[in-house]
Design a protein around this motif. Structure first.
Motif, PDB file in Angstrom:
ATOM      1  N   ASP A  81     -11.345  -2.632  -5.695  1.00  0.00           N
ATOM      2  CA  ASP A  81     -10.600  -1.593  -6.394  1.00  0.00           C
ATOM      3  C   ASP A  81     -11.276  -1.144  -7.687  1.00  0.00           C
ATOM      4  OD1 ASP A  81      -9.806  -3.887  -7.867  1.00  0.00           O
ATOM      5  OD2 ASP A  81      -7.675  -3.566  -7.540  1.00  0.00           O
ATOM      6  N   LEU A  82     -11.604  -2.025  -8.603  1.00  0.00           N
ATOM      7  CA  LEU A  82     -12.205  -1.593  -9.867  1.00  0.00           C
ATOM      8  C   LEU A  82     -12.704  -2.770 -10.681  1.00  0.00           C
ATOM      9  CD1 LEU A  82      -9.642  -2.154 -12.135  1.00  0.00           C
ATOM     10  CD2 LEU A  82      -8.798  -0.216 -10.855  1.00  0.00           C
ATOM     11  N   GLY A  83     -13.453  -2.463 -11.718  1.00  0.00           N
ATOM     12  CA  GLY A  83     -13.876  -3.433 -12.731  1.00  0.00           C
ATOM     13  C   GLY A  83     -14.384  -4.761 -12.224  1.00  0.00           C
ATOM     14  N   SER A  84     -13.676  -5.832 -12.579  1.00  0.00           N
ATOM     15  CA  SER A  84     -14.156  -7.173 -12.258  1.00  0.00           C
ATOM     16  C   SER A  84     -14.147  -7.465 -10.764  1.00  0.00           C
ATOM     17  CB  SER A  84     -13.353  -8.238 -13.013  1.00  0.00           C
ATOM     18  OG  SER A  84     -12.010  -8.262 -12.577  1.00  0.00           O
ATOM     19  N   SER A  85     -13.361  -6.749  -9.989  1.00  0.00           N
ATOM     20  CA  SER A  85     -13.421  -6.932  -8.533  1.00  0.00           C
ATOM     21  C   SER A  85     -14.797  -6.521  -8.018  1.00  0.00           C
ATOM     22  CB  SER A  85     -12.334  -6.120  -7.825  1.00  0.00           C
ATOM     23  OG  SER A  85     -11.068  -6.602  -8.130  1.00  0.00           O
ATOM     24  N   VAL A  86     -15.265  -5.381  -8.502  1.00  0.00           N
ATOM     25  CA  VAL A  86     -16.597  -4.898  -8.122  1.00  0.00           C
ATOM     26  C   VAL A  86     -17.656  -5.874  -8.625  1.00  0.00           C
ATOM     27  CG1 VAL A  86     -18.275  -3.023  -8.408  1.00  0.00           C
ATOM     28  CG2 VAL A  86     -15.836  -2.486  -8.114  1.00  0.00           C
ATOM     29  N   LEU A  87     -17.550  -6.285  -9.862  1.00  0.00           N
ATOM     30  CA  LEU A  87     -18.538  -7.194 -10.443  1.00  0.00           C
ATOM     31  C   LEU A  87     -18.571  -8.536  -9.721  1.00  0.00           C
ATOM     32  CD1 LEU A  87     -17.998  -6.463 -14.241  1.00  0.00           C
ATOM     33  CD2 LEU A  87     -19.840  -5.627 -12.753  1.00  0.00           C
ATOM     34  N   THR A  88     -17.415  -9.040  -9.326  1.00  0.00           N
ATOM     35  CA  THR A  88     -17.363 -10.318  -8.614  1.00  0.00           C
ATOM     36  C   THR A  88     -18.055 -10.211  -7.261  1.00  0.00           C
ATOM     37  OG1 THR A  88     -15.318 -10.937  -9.742  1.00  0.00           O
ATOM     38  CG2 THR A  88     -15.846 -12.133  -7.719  1.00  0.00           C
TER      39      THR A  88
END
Length: 142
Positions: A81-88
């Motif tokens: 979805d966004l932010g840390s989800s993408v980074l993880t």
């Protein structure tokens, strides 16, 4: 219903993992995508949402578990979805923690998930599933 036990799931379909900061959002989007792709065999899909404590956040272990549940050997498309989800997801890919054939798909979360499910359920390969999800950016509502 778990992705591994989905009746009628294609044996070698591309798997889909939906990574969200919210467990409820990930489950709901998976349910919607599964329902809209129904009508035949449905590709395996698994939600991976929320933090390790059950609140908002991202949980790498849950992502790994979800990938294992949907991996049928044809690849796994991960939508975040966004932010840390993408980074993880990016970190898991860069560190080699995800199996070969996993791909982070650049797509809107909800519309991309539906497009990916429809394509994967129709037997598309990972490249075509990723392209279908990414094309959801072009959907116009007005």
């Amino acid at each position: 219903m778990s992705a591994a036990a989905e009746p009628g799931a294609r044996a070698r379909a591309v798997g889909i993992v939906l990574v969200s900061h919210s467990a409820e959002v990930a489950r709901s989007v998976a349910e919607l995508a599964r329902g809209l792709a129904a009508g035949g065999a449905v590709a395996p899909v698994a939600p991976a949402g929320g933090g390790p404590d059950g609140g908002l956040g991202t949980n790498a272990e849950e992502i790994l578990t979800a990938v294992a549940a949907v991996d049928r050997g044809a690849g796994v498309a991960l939508l975040a979805d966004l932010g840390s989800s993408v980074l993880t997801v990016k970190a898991l890919l860069e560190d080699g923690d995800l199996p070969a054939g996993c791909r982070l798909v650049d797509a809107p979360f909800l519309e991309g998930a539906v497009a990916a499910m429809v394509a994967a359920s129709a037997g598309a390969d990972l490249e075509a599933v990723a392209a279908a999800a990414g094309e959801a950016y072009a959907y116009r509502k007005a």
